[in-house]
Design a protein around this motif. Structure first.
Motif, PDB file in Angstrom:
ATOM      1  N   GLN A  92      58.718  -7.103  11.949  1.00 21.45           N
ATOM      2  CA  GLN A  92      59.599  -6.254  11.159  1.00 21.45           C
ATOM      3  C   GLN A  92      58.862  -5.827   9.886  1.00 21.45           C
ATOM      4  O   GLN A  92      58.162  -6.629   9.270  1.00 21.45           O
ATOM      5  N   GLY A  93      58.996  -4.567   9.534  1.00 29.44           N
ATOM      6  CA  GLY A  93      58.299  -4.027   8.377  1.00 29.44           C
ATOM      7  C   GLY A  93      56.991  -3.346   8.738  1.00 29.44           C
ATOM      8  O   GLY A  93      56.423  -2.620   7.934  1.00 29.44           O
ATOM      9  N   ASP A  94      56.497  -3.581   9.958  1.00 32.72           N
ATOM     10  CA  ASP A  94      55.278  -2.920  10.440  1.00 32.72           C
ATOM     11  C   ASP A  94      55.647  -1.590  11.081  1.00 32.72           C
ATOM     12  O   ASP A  94      56.805  -1.343  11.421  1.00 32.72           O
ATOM     13  N   ALA A 123      57.502  -3.646  20.020  1.00 39.45           N
ATOM     14  CA  ALA A 123      57.678  -3.244  18.623  1.00 39.45           C
ATOM     15  C   ALA A 123      59.162  -3.163  18.273  1.00 39.45           C
ATOM     16  O   ALA A 123      59.588  -3.643  17.211  1.00 39.45           O
ATOM     17  N   GLU A 124      59.946  -2.572  19.152  1.00 39.18           N
ATOM     18  CA  GLU A 124      61.380  -2.436  18.921  1.00 39.18           C
ATOM     19  C   GLU A 124      62.048  -3.816  18.842  1.00 39.18           C
ATOM     20  O   GLU A 124      62.873  -4.067  17.956  1.00 39.18           O
ATOM     21  N   ALA A 125      61.671  -4.722  19.751  1.00 36.36           N
ATOM     22  CA  ALA A 125      62.246  -6.068  19.752  1.00 36.36           C
ATOM     23  C   ALA A 125      61.919  -6.828  18.474  1.00 36.36           C
ATOM     24  O   ALA A 125      62.699  -7.664  18.017  1.00 36.36           O
ATOM     25  N   THR A 144      58.917  -0.277  13.028  1.00 38.63           N
ATOM     26  CA  THR A 144      59.174   1.163  13.106  1.00 38.63           C
ATOM     27  C   THR A 144      58.252   1.765  14.154  1.00 38.63           C
ATOM     28  O   THR A 144      57.070   1.436  14.206  1.00 38.63           O
ATOM     29  N   LEU A 145      58.793   2.661  14.979  1.00 41.35           N
ATOM     30  CA  LEU A 145      58.014   3.277  16.044  1.00 41.35           C
ATOM     31  C   LEU A 145      57.847   4.767  15.772  1.00 41.35           C
ATOM     32  O   LEU A 145      58.824   5.510  15.683  1.00 41.35           O
ATOM     33  N   ALA A 204      59.806   9.292  23.269  1.00 43.42           N
ATOM     34  CA  ALA A 204      60.353  10.182  22.235  1.00 43.42           C
ATOM     35  C   ALA A 204      61.782   9.784  21.895  1.00 43.42           C
ATOM     36  O   ALA A 204      62.155   9.750  20.717  1.00 43.42           O
ATOM     37  N   ARG A 205      62.563   9.458  22.894  1.00 42.61           N
ATOM     38  CA  ARG A 205      63.963   9.092  22.669  1.00 42.61           C
ATOM     39  C   ARG A 205      64.098   7.750  21.942  1.00 42.61           C
ATOM     40  O   ARG A 205      65.097   7.525  21.263  1.00 42.61           O
ATOM     41  N   THR A 206      63.130   6.859  22.094  1.00 37.97           N
ATOM     42  CA  THR A 206      63.234   5.541  21.452  1.00 37.97           C
ATOM     43  C   THR A 206      62.522   5.489  20.106  1.00 37.97           C
ATOM     44  O   THR A 206      62.594   4.477  19.419  1.00 37.97           O
TER      45      THR A 206
END
Length: 111
Positions: A14-16, A37-39, A43-44, A56-58
């Motif tokens: 988190q924070g990356d 990354a999402e888990a 940020t993606l 793109a959607r995620t």
């Protein structure tokens, strides 16, 4: 800043921010990185030419690189467009008064 897969790259947390450059927006390795990354709460940022794709959607931030069909093999036009876009972005970000000096300080001296 780190590159995924480098020996010295730490775990993403988190924070990356993870920046994925993926023309199709759906390659298995890229979607796997995005899921991790999402888990972890990172940020993606996705760069693609397929704004309707899974990646793109995620994404939290999407940069769409518009392009037409090409006779070049395997997405070369997308890669070339990204090269030009990232070069222009680096020039823009590096336009401050101390930016050039800072870049030279960080430029490799082990050549």
């Amino acid at each position: 800043m780190h590159v995924v897969g480098e020996v010295t790259a730490p775990a993403i947390r988190q924070g990356d921010t993870l920046v994925l450059v993926c023309g199709s927006g759906k390659t298995p390795v890229s979607t796997s990185f995005a899921t991790t990354a999402e888990a972890e709460g990172a940020t993606l940022v996705v760069v693609t030419h397929k704004p309707e794709s899974l990646l793109a959607r995620t994404s939290d931030l999407l940069l769409t690189v518009p392009m037409d069909a090409s006779v070049q093999f395997g997405g070369s036009v997308f890669e070339q467009a990204c090269l030009v876009m990232f070069d222009a972005l680096a020039l823009r970000l590096g336009s401050g008064p101390d930016a050039q000096a800072a870049m030279w300080r960080r430029h490799t001296n082990l050549q």
